[in-house]
Design an enzyme around this catalytic site. Structure first.
Site, short mmCIF file in Angstrom:
data_model
loop_
_atom_site.label_atom_id
_atom_site.label_comp_id
_atom_site.label_asym_id
_atom_site.label_seq_id
_atom_site.Cartn_x
_atom_site.Cartn_y
_atom_site.Cartn_z
N TYR A 176 2.45 3.04 1.05
CA TYR A 176 3.89 3.08 0.82
C TYR A 176 4.59 1.82 1.32
O TYR A 176 4.39 1.38 2.44
CB TYR A 176 4.45 4.29 1.54
CG TYR A 176 5.85 4.70 1.14
CD1 TYR A 176 6.08 5.30 -0.08
CD2 TYR A 176 6.92 4.51 2.00
CE1 TYR A 176 7.35 5.72 -0.44
CE2 TYR A 176 8.19 4.93 1.66
CZ TYR A 176 8.40 5.53 0.42
OH TYR A 176 9.66 5.94 0.08
N SER B 73 -3.18 6.85 2.21
CA SER B 73 -1.78 7.25 2.24
C SER B 73 -1.24 7.32 0.82
O SER B 73 -1.76 8.07 -0.01
CB SER B 73 -0.99 6.29 3.13
OG SER B 73 0.29 6.82 3.42
N GLN B 74 -0.20 6.55 0.47
CA GLN B 74 0.26 6.56 -0.92
C GLN B 74 -0.88 6.18 -1.86
O GLN B 74 -1.01 6.74 -2.95
CB GLN B 74 1.41 5.58 -1.11
CG GLN B 74 1.89 5.47 -2.55
CD GLN B 74 2.98 4.43 -2.72
OE1 GLN B 74 4.14 4.76 -2.84
NE2 GLN B 74 2.59 3.16 -2.71
N ASP C 245 -1.76 13.48 12.47
CA ASP C 245 -1.00 12.67 11.52
C ASP C 245 0.36 13.33 11.25
O ASP C 245 0.42 14.39 10.61
CB ASP C 245 -1.79 12.54 10.22
CG ASP C 245 -1.18 11.55 9.24
OD1 ASP C 245 -0.03 11.14 9.44
OD2 ASP C 245 -1.88 11.21 8.26
N HIS D 120 -2.12 8.81 11.47
CA HIS D 120 -2.16 8.35 10.09
C HIS D 120 -3.18 7.23 9.87
O HIS D 120 -3.53 6.94 8.73
CB HIS D 120 -0.77 7.88 9.66
CG HIS D 120 -0.60 7.78 8.18
ND1 HIS D 120 -0.90 8.83 7.33
CD2 HIS D 120 -0.15 6.76 7.39
CE1 HIS D 120 -0.67 8.46 6.08
NE2 HIS D 120 -0.21 7.21 6.08
#
Length: 329
Positions: free
Chosen positions: A91, A188-189, A274, A303
């Site tokens: 992100y 993540s993204q 996370d 994360h």
């Protein structure tokens, strides 16, 4: 600290999915509209000064035929078409500079790194792809989850996910790539995008989704105030009577729903501490994954998950599905 469900509950967590009835029709229409535009993949040699890697500055046509940037890194001295890894970025990051992406080409793979349209305004890696059109913008700081939240056809992730699907075609368009051996990965993204592509294409051989974002939006927005999911809560705190409308839009971009349509072997990872992508949201997607899937749990990590220490597991997984070692084609 642990703030989500304990691991024994996570292993049984299978929430009822929020899936619109026209989910498949929505994506068939979206991808068909983009398919009317030529891919027009262009690979321009980029002199990075590397002794062992060739770099190409890539442009291809993504959503709406709009130009999307990428890097393609290839090992020098390659023989025969190579298996390829298509990587998606986290992100508010972008493709940055090629010096950041040497791992997979050093391991003997073709490696395409897709840029994030309109992102890269606050991450360590900048983006070079604007988000073009009446709903678009240039590079900007975080705030993408609620862009177009009133209408799935205008939502930002309709455009970015379509770009991600087309990035696989861009990788396959280079003659150094074995089109029958392409995997997708990201964290993540990027992990959420890998899940989306795995659910929308039946021609990839593996998906790696590390601590994936873009999953189980309703729960995520209610249990954490960290990271991008908090954008949803902030928007809804002002638009008090539009919760169902917003959640319906987001359901078209939910990794839980893409996972139910994905059949390639997949490797997930999750950090139990996370707060950005809570563990229950990851397990919700993992448990609904239609193909064979494994998940690595990092109990005392947030994360960052397994970070670079998890690379040997992913390398071993890809070697298995590719049937490939760096010393042979």
């Amino acid at each position: 600290m642990l703030f989500d469900m304990p691991l024994d509950r996570l292993r049984d967590y299978r929430p009822e999915p929020e899936e619109p009835a026209d989910f498949d029709a929505f994506w068939e229409k979206t991808l068909a509209e983009t398919a009317r535009h030529d891919l027009d993949a262009v690979f321009v040699p980029y002199d990075a000064g590397f002794a062992t890697v060739d770099v190409f500055d890539v442009t291809f046509r993504g959503w709406g035929g709009q130009p999307v940037k990428a890097w393609l890194l290839l090992p020098k001295g390659r023989s025969g078409p190579l298996p390829a890894v298509v990587q998606y970025i986290g992100y508010n990051g972008g493709r940055g500079i090629p010096y950041s992406w040497l791992t997979w080409s050093a391991l003997g793979y073709a490696h395409l790194v897709m840029d994030n349209r309109g992102q890269g305004g606050g991450g360590k890696n900048t983006a070079d792809t604007p988000d073009i059109g009446p709903d678009g913008h240039g590079s900007s700081s975080p705030g993408f989850l609620t862009r177009g939240i009133e209408d799935p056809y205008r939502h930002y992730y309709r455009r970015l996910i379509t770009d991600a699907v087309r990035a696989v075609d861009a990788a396959k368009a280079h003659d150094a790539v074995d089109a029958s051996r392409v995997a997708v990965l990201g964290g993540s993204q990027g992990g959420g995008l890998a899940l989306a592509v795995a659910g929308l294409r039946d021609d990839i051989v593996a998906a790696v989704a590390d601590v994936p974002f873009l999953c189980h939006y309703r729960r995520a927005s209610q249990i954490t105030d960290a990271g991008p999911y908090a954008e949803i809560a902030r928007w809804l705190s002002g638009h008090r009577f539009r919760i169902d409308e917003a959640m319906e839009t987001l359901s078209y971009f939910d990794g839980v729903n893409f996972a139910a349509r994905a059949t390639a072997p997949a490797w997930f990872s999750v950090g139990l501490m996370d707060k950005i992508c809570p563990s229950s949201t990851v397990f919700a997607a993992y448990h609904r994954y239609a193909g064979p899937a494994q998940i690595e749990v990092f109990t005392y990590n947030g994360h960052e998950g397994g970070a670079e220490y998890d690379l040997p597991r992913k390398l071993g997984a890809l070697r298995g599905v590719f049937g490939y070692r760096a010393d042979r084609a």
